[in-house]
Design an enzyme around this catalytic site. Sequence first.
Site, PDB file in Angstrom:
ATOM      1  N   LYS A  83     -11.375   7.150   2.182  1.00 27.46           N
ATOM      2  CA  LYS A  83     -11.008   6.653   3.511  1.00 27.46           C
ATOM      3  C   LYS A  83      -9.523   6.330   3.495  1.00 27.46           C
ATOM      4  O   LYS A  83      -9.041   5.597   2.617  1.00 27.46           O
ATOM      5  CB  LYS A  83     -11.768   5.358   3.809  1.00 27.46           C
ATOM      6  CG  LYS A  83     -12.917   5.521   4.781  1.00 27.46           C
ATOM      7  CD  LYS A  83     -13.439   4.144   5.159  1.00 27.46           C
ATOM      8  CE  LYS A  83     -14.482   4.219   6.230  1.00 27.46           C
ATOM      9  NZ  LYS A  83     -14.984   2.888   6.594  1.00 27.46           N
TER      10      LYS A  83
HETATM   11  O1  G3P Z   1     -16.575   0.689   8.270  1.00 35.45           O
HETATM   12  C1  G3P Z   1     -15.781   0.633   9.396  1.00 35.45           C
HETATM   13  C2  G3P Z   1     -16.392  -0.014  10.597  1.00 35.45           C
HETATM   14  O2  G3P Z   1     -17.714   0.397  10.756  1.00 35.45           O
HETATM   15  C3  G3P Z   1     -16.164  -1.478  10.745  1.00 35.45           C
HETATM   16  O3  G3P Z   1     -16.947  -2.083  11.757  1.00 35.45           O
HETATM   17  O4  G3P Z   1     -17.847  -4.061  12.892  1.00 35.45           O
HETATM   18  O5  G3P Z   1     -15.878  -4.318  11.344  1.00 35.45           O
HETATM   19  O6  G3P Z   1     -15.606  -3.224  13.555  1.00 35.45           O
HETATM   20  P1  G3P Z   1     -16.549  -3.496  12.413  1.00 35.45           P
END
Ligand code: G3P
Length: 214
Positions: A83
């Site tokens: 990533k």
């Molecule tokens: O892994 C990246 C993403 O899914 C993060 O989600 O909930 O932290 O915006 P969030």
Amino acid sequence: MRLFLDTANIQEIEEALSWGVVSGVTTNPSLVAREGREFRPTIREIAALVDGPVSAEAVSEDAPGMIAEARELAALAQNVVIKLPMGVPALKATRVLADEGIRVNMTLVFSANQALLAALAGAAYVSPFVGRLDDIGHDGMQVVAEIVDIFCDYGLETEVIAASIRHPAHVLAAAHAGSDIATVPFGVLQQMVRHPLTDSGIARFLADYRKIPG
Ligand code: G3P
């Protein structure tokens, strides 16, 4: 449409894998930090559990650093995907890594233009963050739909991972938008299983079964 699990928690991964519905895992530094364990051993353990891609995030801030870190992370296991956070250093690094056969998941994508650039640089995946766009009053799923349309129109092979998924309706909308993958927290996966009519239906069938003589 495939589902990945968005977590670095080993128990959640083992449980979700046993359901037979998850074909990859995505992590980020925040998710790994939550587990209180070292980064690389955690990624190695996850990669050993999962047959499909496991995203591990590089934290270097320049392209040479990202490339070096990505090579090191990719060497942990053959299914590790790197990533990289969207930006010029990540685009430069993606081109080099893609040419070496190292798969990149461009993360922190918030617009179709960012996704297009990532695809042109050779990213294997782009991760538009739906929930975080919704959080600031934008329509996150609209961005997913735009990216899917553009990739489809121009035959770009980069896969779209709808990320920052907050609830089951996001997963459904990602499916309708044509997203290749949605990466979901374990809690959302659990919510997807349940329906009150299923629960009451099971209770009624069991109650009636007990009335059957013999
Ligand atoms: O892994 C990246 C993403 O899914 C993060 O989600 O909930 O932290 O915006 P969030």
